[in-house]
Write a protein that holds these residues in place. Sequence first.
Motif, PDB file in Angstrom:
ATOM      1  N   PRO A 264      -0.232  -7.271  12.725  1.00  0.00           N
ATOM      2  CA  PRO A 264      -0.954  -7.912  11.615  1.00  0.00           C
ATOM      3  C   PRO A 264      -1.203  -6.999  10.415  1.00  0.00           C
ATOM      4  O   PRO A 264      -0.937  -7.379   9.265  1.00  0.00           O
ATOM      5  CB  PRO A 264      -2.272  -8.355  12.265  1.00  0.00           C
ATOM      6  N   SER A 265      -1.686  -5.778  10.674  1.00  0.00           N
ATOM      7  CA  SER A 265      -1.938  -4.870   9.549  1.00  0.00           C
ATOM      8  C   SER A 265      -0.639  -4.408   8.917  1.00  0.00           C
ATOM      9  O   SER A 265      -0.549  -4.259   7.688  1.00  0.00           O
ATOM     10  CB  SER A 265      -2.763  -3.664  10.019  1.00  0.00           C
ATOM     11  N   ASN A 266       0.387  -4.185   9.735  1.00  0.00           N
ATOM     12  CA  ASN A 266       1.687  -3.782   9.195  1.00  0.00           C
ATOM     13  C   ASN A 266       2.273  -4.844   8.279  1.00  0.00           C
ATOM     14  O   ASN A 266       2.869  -4.529   7.242  1.00  0.00           O
ATOM     15  CB  ASN A 266       2.665  -3.487  10.330  1.00  0.00           C
ATOM     16  N   VAL A 267       2.110  -6.098   8.674  1.00  0.00           N
ATOM     17  CA  VAL A 267       2.615  -7.208   7.861  1.00  0.00           C
ATOM     18  C   VAL A 267       1.963  -7.203   6.482  1.00  0.00           C
ATOM     19  O   VAL A 267       2.642  -7.296   5.448  1.00  0.00           O
ATOM     20  CB  VAL A 267       2.366  -8.557   8.568  1.00  0.00           C
ATOM     21  N   ARG A 268       0.648  -7.091   6.461  1.00  0.00           N
ATOM     22  CA  ARG A 268      -0.072  -7.141   5.175  1.00  0.00           C
ATOM     23  C   ARG A 268       0.267  -5.936   4.299  1.00  0.00           C
ATOM     24  O   ARG A 268       0.408  -6.067   3.079  1.00  0.00           O
ATOM     25  CB  ARG A 268      -1.572  -7.236   5.431  1.00  0.00           C
ATOM     26  N   GLU A 269       0.393  -4.753   4.916  1.00  0.00           N
ATOM     27  CA  GLU A 269       0.756  -3.557   4.156  1.00  0.00           C
ATOM     28  C   GLU A 269       2.129  -3.722   3.517  1.00  0.00           C
ATOM     29  O   GLU A 269       2.350  -3.359   2.357  1.00  0.00           O
ATOM     30  CB  GLU A 269       0.761  -2.326   5.080  1.00  0.00           C
ATOM     31  N   MET A 270       3.054  -4.264   4.272  1.00  0.00           N
ATOM     32  CA  MET A 270       4.418  -4.434   3.782  1.00  0.00           C
ATOM     33  C   MET A 270       4.475  -5.435   2.629  1.00  0.00           C
ATOM     34  O   MET A 270       5.134  -5.189   1.611  1.00  0.00           O
ATOM     35  CB  MET A 270       5.322  -4.894   4.932  1.00  0.00           C
ATOM     36  N   VAL A 271       3.765  -6.541   2.775  1.00  0.00           N
ATOM     37  CA  VAL A 271       3.777  -7.561   1.717  1.00  0.00           C
ATOM     38  C   VAL A 271       3.085  -7.034   0.460  1.00  0.00           C
ATOM     39  O   VAL A 271       3.510  -7.320  -0.662  1.00  0.00           O
ATOM     40  CB  VAL A 271       3.126  -8.867   2.210  1.00  0.00           C
ATOM     41  N   LEU A 272       2.034  -6.244   0.627  1.00  0.00           N
ATOM     42  CA  LEU A 272       1.393  -5.598  -0.527  1.00  0.00           C
ATOM     43  C   LEU A 272       2.390  -4.755  -1.309  1.00  0.00           C
ATOM     44  O   LEU A 272       2.432  -4.789  -2.546  1.00  0.00           O
ATOM     45  CB  LEU A 272       0.243  -4.705  -0.059  1.00  0.00           C
ATOM     46  N   ASP A 273       3.216  -4.007  -0.587  1.00  0.00           N
ATOM     47  CA  ASP A 273       4.225  -3.178  -1.245  1.00  0.00           C
ATOM     48  C   ASP A 273       5.297  -4.034  -1.921  1.00  0.00           C
ATOM     49  O   ASP A 273       5.789  -3.689  -2.994  1.00  0.00           O
ATOM     50  CB  ASP A 273       4.865  -2.218  -0.246  1.00  0.00           C
ATOM     51  N   TYR A 274       5.677  -5.143  -1.278  1.00  0.00           N
ATOM     52  CA  TYR A 274       6.612  -6.065  -1.933  1.00  0.00           C
ATOM     53  C   TYR A 274       6.080  -6.450  -3.317  1.00  0.00           C
ATOM     54  O   TYR A 274       6.792  -6.367  -4.335  1.00  0.00           O
ATOM     55  CB  TYR A 274       6.762  -7.353  -1.115  1.00  0.00           C
TER      56      TYR A 274
ATOM     57  N   GLY B  55      12.746   5.375   0.740  1.00  0.00           N
ATOM     58  CA  GLY B  55      14.004   4.959   1.346  1.00  0.00           C
ATOM     59  C   GLY B  55      14.163   3.453   1.327  1.00  0.00           C
ATOM     60  O   GLY B  55      15.263   2.930   1.072  1.00  0.00           O
ATOM     61  N   HIS B  56      13.065   2.729   1.596  1.00  0.00           N
ATOM     62  CA  HIS B  56      13.102   1.267   1.517  1.00  0.00           C
ATOM     63  C   HIS B  56      13.383   0.822   0.080  1.00  0.00           C
ATOM     64  O   HIS B  56      14.148  -0.128  -0.149  1.00  0.00           O
ATOM     65  CB  HIS B  56      11.764   0.668   1.969  1.00  0.00           C
ATOM     66  N   TYR B  57      12.750   1.489  -0.871  1.00  0.00           N
ATOM     67  CA  TYR B  57      12.913   1.092  -2.266  1.00  0.00           C
ATOM     68  C   TYR B  57      14.372   1.238  -2.690  1.00  0.00           C
ATOM     69  O   TYR B  57      14.964   0.311  -3.242  1.00  0.00           O
ATOM     70  CB  TYR B  57      12.019   1.933  -3.185  1.00  0.00           C
ATOM     71  N   VAL B  58      14.946   2.405  -2.418  1.00  0.00           N
ATOM     72  CA  VAL B  58      16.332   2.666  -2.818  1.00  0.00           C
ATOM     73  C   VAL B  58      17.306   1.775  -2.050  1.00  0.00           C
ATOM     74  O   VAL B  58      18.261   1.248  -2.618  1.00  0.00           O
ATOM     75  CB  VAL B  58      16.678   4.163  -2.592  1.00  0.00           C
ATOM     76  N   GLY B  59      17.051   1.607  -0.749  1.00  0.00           N
ATOM     77  CA  GLY B  59      17.989   0.893   0.095  1.00  0.00           C
ATOM     78  C   GLY B  59      17.944  -0.611  -0.005  1.00  0.00           C
ATOM     79  O   GLY B  59      18.954  -1.277   0.244  1.00  0.00           O
ATOM     80  N   SER B  60      16.775  -1.168  -0.359  1.00  0.00           N
ATOM     81  CA  SER B  60      16.694  -2.632  -0.347  1.00  0.00           C
ATOM     82  C   SER B  60      15.880  -3.236  -1.487  1.00  0.00           C
ATOM     83  O   SER B  60      16.316  -4.198  -2.121  1.00  0.00           O
ATOM     84  CB  SER B  60      16.111  -3.114   0.990  1.00  0.00           C
ATOM     85  N   VAL B  61      14.702  -2.685  -1.780  1.00  0.00           N
ATOM     86  CA  VAL B  61      13.805  -3.331  -2.738  1.00  0.00           C
ATOM     87  C   VAL B  61      14.438  -3.461  -4.113  1.00  0.00           C
ATOM     88  O   VAL B  61      14.352  -4.520  -4.763  1.00  0.00           O
ATOM     89  CB  VAL B  61      12.463  -2.579  -2.843  1.00  0.00           C
ATOM     90  N   VAL B  62      15.093  -2.400  -4.583  1.00  0.00           N
ATOM     91  CA  VAL B  62      15.665  -2.442  -5.931  1.00  0.00           C
ATOM     92  C   VAL B  62      16.704  -3.559  -6.053  1.00  0.00           C
ATOM     93  O   VAL B  62      16.832  -4.196  -7.111  1.00  0.00           O
ATOM     94  CB  VAL B  62      16.272  -1.060  -6.299  1.00  0.00           C
TER      95      VAL B  62
END
Length: 351
Positions: free
Chosen positions: A60-70, A19-26
Amino acid sequence: MKRKVMLTGDRPTGALHLGHYVGSVVNRLKFQEEYETYFIIADLHTLTTKPDLKSIGTIPSNVREMVLDYLACGINPDKVSIYLQSAIPELFELHLIFSMIVTVARLQRIPSIKDMSIAAGLKEIPYGLLGYPVLMSADILMTKANLVPVGRDNESHIEFARELARRFNHLYKNNFFPIPESVFTDSRPLVGIYGKNKMSKSLNNAIFLNDDENLLEKKIMSMYTDPNRIRADIPGNVEGNPVFIYHSFFNGNHEEVEDLKSRYKKGKVGDVEVKKKLFLALNSFLKPIRDKRSFYEAKKKDYIDEIIFDGTSKARFVANKVVKDVKDLIGLSKTWNGIKYSAEKKFKNEE
């Protein structure tokens, strides 16, 4: 010619899903090529509905997980500045200054505030949640953003930021802040695998970008389809059917998708075959993302932290100048500068 500034970002809720990919990342993959782009990791906004220690402890862990996906999706830290909201003390100052020129009545007219309170299960609206649009405006205006991607349901927040920018410029007789514009995307929220709500981590209906093959297959085979189709020879409905929605987004073999739709409508293909082909298509789509994520995870331990630190340092440099200029414009600097001048003169004479 100077490029326009764009601000986008997310609350740090952990790994990203489809959902994040379709809604914003692309869209962000295009934005980073066209604009000077800032990605805000909006951890302060998390506090508006979840100020408890347990929730804050996951940041802290959520931040790193999110940036990894970016990074895994192709966001390039050489082209965008990824920064941590709470690490910009100048933002706190700007937020406070803005809060002095906004009325409670105006904030109460923003419909999403009440909706957010209900969604979070809050009995009363905290001061910080009521002031959420002020902090969001400070985020936007701190970077002097010209453009902000937003869903149409949250456009009122950007309208509020525009209003606040105009009010500041009028009160202090200077066109200091640009008037930010909303950028709407064509994509609608991606439905979750069970078909009733949009994809959401909290609803446990999400396919994450880092799901392995076994978990991905398990989720796809459990997907909701047409509830009226109890046998493969019964004609089925493809409209609003999550399996076919996902095929449309992620299966690049358009001929296969059209063939499956045609046969499904005629009752000539079973759900199992449709889901298995979706698994093959979606796994093919996600594999490069998973591989790239593994690559970044295997790099030196502090690699992600360095990216966030560099982006935050750049954002803070910009924020420092903006807040200094704001204080000069509204006259707050005069008092301190006068005191400092007198004190320094006195000390110099005593020497």
